[in-house]
Motif scaffolding. Structure first.
Motif, PDB file in Angstrom:
ATOM      1  N   GLU A 101      38.924  78.396  58.550  1.00 45.91           N
ATOM      2  CA  GLU A 101      39.250  78.427  57.129  1.00 45.91           C
ATOM      3  C   GLU A 101      39.364  77.001  56.589  1.00 45.91           C
ATOM      4  O   GLU A 101      39.733  76.073  57.319  1.00 45.91           O
ATOM      5  N   TYR A 158      41.541  75.665  54.543  1.00 44.28           N
ATOM      6  CA  TYR A 158      42.889  75.098  54.579  1.00 44.28           C
ATOM      7  C   TYR A 158      43.291  74.661  55.988  1.00 44.28           C
ATOM      8  O   TYR A 158      44.249  73.904  56.160  1.00 44.28           O
ATOM      9  N   ALA A 159      42.550  75.144  57.004  1.00 44.19           N
ATOM     10  CA  ALA A 159      42.840  74.754  58.384  1.00 44.19           C
ATOM     11  C   ALA A 159      41.828  73.750  58.926  1.00 44.19           C
ATOM     12  O   ALA A 159      41.828  73.460  60.127  1.00 44.19           O
ATOM     13  N   HIS A 214      46.509  71.182  62.411  1.00 42.47           N
ATOM     14  CA  HIS A 214      47.906  71.454  62.064  1.00 42.47           C
ATOM     15  C   HIS A 214      48.824  70.837  63.111  1.00 42.47           C
ATOM     16  O   HIS A 214      48.418  70.592  64.251  1.00 42.47           O
ATOM     17  N   TYR A 263      47.957  78.658  41.258  1.00 44.77           N
ATOM     18  CA  TYR A 263      46.748  77.840  41.167  1.00 44.77           C
ATOM     19  C   TYR A 263      46.915  76.664  40.216  1.00 44.77           C
ATOM     20  O   TYR A 263      46.404  75.570  40.468  1.00 44.77           O
ATOM     21  N   PHE A 267      48.877  74.136  42.094  1.00 48.99           N
ATOM     22  CA  PHE A 267      48.067  73.521  43.129  1.00 48.99           C
ATOM     23  C   PHE A 267      47.140  72.461  42.538  1.00 48.99           C
ATOM     24  O   PHE A 267      47.022  71.349  43.061  1.00 48.99           O
ATOM     25  N   TYR A 276      55.604  73.218  49.367  1.00 43.43           N
ATOM     26  CA  TYR A 276      55.426  73.789  50.703  1.00 43.43           C
ATOM     27  C   TYR A 276      56.814  74.005  51.307  1.00 43.43           C
ATOM     28  O   TYR A 276      57.806  73.452  50.820  1.00 43.43           O
ATOM     29  N   TYR A 327      54.369  68.846  48.380  1.00 45.37           N
ATOM     30  CA  TYR A 327      53.300  68.492  49.311  1.00 45.37           C
ATOM     31  C   TYR A 327      52.461  67.328  48.802  1.00 45.37           C
ATOM     32  O   TYR A 327      52.156  67.238  47.615  1.00 45.37           O
ATOM     33  N   PHE A 359      48.920  65.195  50.274  1.00 46.56           N
ATOM     34  CA  PHE A 359      47.880  65.262  51.311  1.00 46.56           C
ATOM     35  C   PHE A 359      48.020  64.155  52.349  1.00 46.56           C
ATOM     36  O   PHE A 359      47.770  64.375  53.546  1.00 46.56           O
ATOM     37  N   ASN A 388      53.110  65.699  54.363  1.00 48.15           N
ATOM     38  CA  ASN A 388      52.491  66.975  54.709  1.00 48.15           C
ATOM     39  C   ASN A 388      53.109  67.518  55.997  1.00 48.15           C
ATOM     40  O   ASN A 388      54.110  66.990  56.496  1.00 48.15           O
TER      41      ASN A 388
END
Length: 394
Positions: free
Chosen positions: A42, A44-45, A49, A78, A81, A88, A141, A143, A147
């Motif tokens: 995915e 987001y992954a 992690h 959204y 985001f 988070y 959060y 990036f 994070n």
């Protein structure tokens, strides 16, 4: 008599376990370890992690603390985001259950047992438990700076006097560090290079480099703890819990091929000096204009500092949309002046920023996509200096 002794023993063990959980006192067999998880399928992954595991077989604790949880049910999810206001959360799960999920997804999991003293380990456990409180669990959060990975780095650094090993004299930029994680997704890689601003083009410091899980794992391996007891390695031992790819295999960037193909076709058509359909200009200016408007919005309308100061705006001008809105006026003299001067200015800006500003690492933002975008617009418009007949718009 035997049953009575067993009952007293079990009752005492239960009381000890409850007290230990309440007071945050772990046994001598307790361990604290960091999990580094490889990239997933995915989006987001895609960057992997990091999680923190606390294990104590004496009191039956095996918890995995995860700072990378977000809730789709958040009001205006959204919008928050996009604007950079999404929170988070820290959550805790049973470690073996999460390990099975990673096994099913085929992701790499490496566990680094931390070489913490009993006091440092208990302090870390208490801090995590306190952070689980709903009043403390949420955080804003970021990036790079805040994070799921950097939170664990900071949690460990707060309980132990960690000294991080310096990076190489010529460390990569933040943008360059991101590239290997999306090497198998040409479209995503192109989009990331387009959206990330110049703030991602300076060379990473030792702390900044730990915003990605694999890089933090390497940093933990080289880190040491300095306290009254002396100096010791931060990582006591390391083992692979699940095998999997460390980084994705690179794929051919078909986006570049298509862009260069379109540019070559445009150039060939211009060299033959035939008519140039008006709709092609409309499409070219519409796409570059929309890209420019989106980049301006990300720069001025969001909190994502990694998207600010985007020098792709030197070729993706929002004013290109004017030709899309008034396509037939392109025949007029003042519009012809616009379509002649804009490519010249873009070319000059591109050369200046790519070469003159290289010492500030701004030049690295000009990826192959930037060159393709500039080339496509230049090929479509450069020969406007000697006007070509335009096809009628049908």
């Amino acid at each position: 008599m035997t049953q009575r002794a067993c009952f007293i023993f079990l009752f005492g063990w239960l009381i000890f376990s409850v007290a230990a959980r309440a007071d945050g006192i772990l046994s001598d067999q307790a361990t604290a370890a960091v999990w580094t998880v490889g990239p997933g399928k995915e989006l987001y992954a895609a960057f992997g992690h990091t999680a923190l595991r606390i294990t104590d077989p004496v009191i039956g604790v095996d918890r995995l603390y995860n700072f990378g949880t977000f809730n789709f049910a958040t009001p205006h999810f959204y919008l928050k985001f996009i604007h950079g206001d999404l929170d988070y959360f820290l959550t805790a799960s049973i470690a073996p259950e999460i390990l099975e999920e990673y096994r099913a997804s085929g992701q790499l999991v490496v566990e680094q047992e931390l070489n913490l003293s009993p006091h440092e380990r208990d302090t870390l456990f208490l801090a995590l438990e306190e952070n689980l409180d709903p009043a403390n669990a949420a955080y804003r959060y970021d990036f790079v700076r805040d994070n799921c990975t950097t939170r664990i780095r900071d949690a460990v650094a707060q309980v132990a006097k960690v000294r991080w090993a310096p990076l190489e004299s010529k460390s990569p930029t933040l943008r360059q560090m991101v590239q290997p994680y999306v090497a198998d997704r040409p479209a995503i890689k192109t989009g990331i290079n387009l959206l990330l601003g110049a703030n991602m083009d300076h060379r990473a410091t030792a702390l900044e480099a730990m915003f990605l899980p694999e890089d933090m794992k390497i940093a933990f391996d080289g880190a040491t703890i300095h306290d009254e007891a002396g100096t010791r390695q931060l990582v006591k031992s390391s083992r692979t819990l699940l095998a999997g790819p460390l980084l994705p295999d690179g794929k051919f960037n078909w986006v570049v091929l298509i862009t260069y193909g379109l540019a070559a076709a445009a150039l060939v058509s211009l060299l033959k000096r035939k008519f140039w359909p008006l709709w092609i200009d409309v499409v070219l200016f519409c796409i570059t204009g929309l890209i420019g408007c989106f980049l301006v919005f990300l720069w001025l309308g969001t909190r994502h500092w990694v998207l600010h100061q985007n020098w792709h705006l030197t070729w993706a001008w929002p004013t290109h949309l004017i030709i899309w809105l008034f396509p037939r006026r392109i025949r007029e003299r003042y519009w012809m002046t616009y379509v002649v001067t804009v490519p010249l200015l873009m070319g000059a800006e591109h050369i200046v920023l790519r070469h003159s500003l290289s010492k500030w690492e701004v030049a690295s933002q000009f990826s192959t996509f930037s060159g393709c975008g500039l080339l496509l617009v230049l090929c479509a418009l450069a020969l406007r200096v000697r006007p070509l007949p335009l096809a009628s718009q049908t």
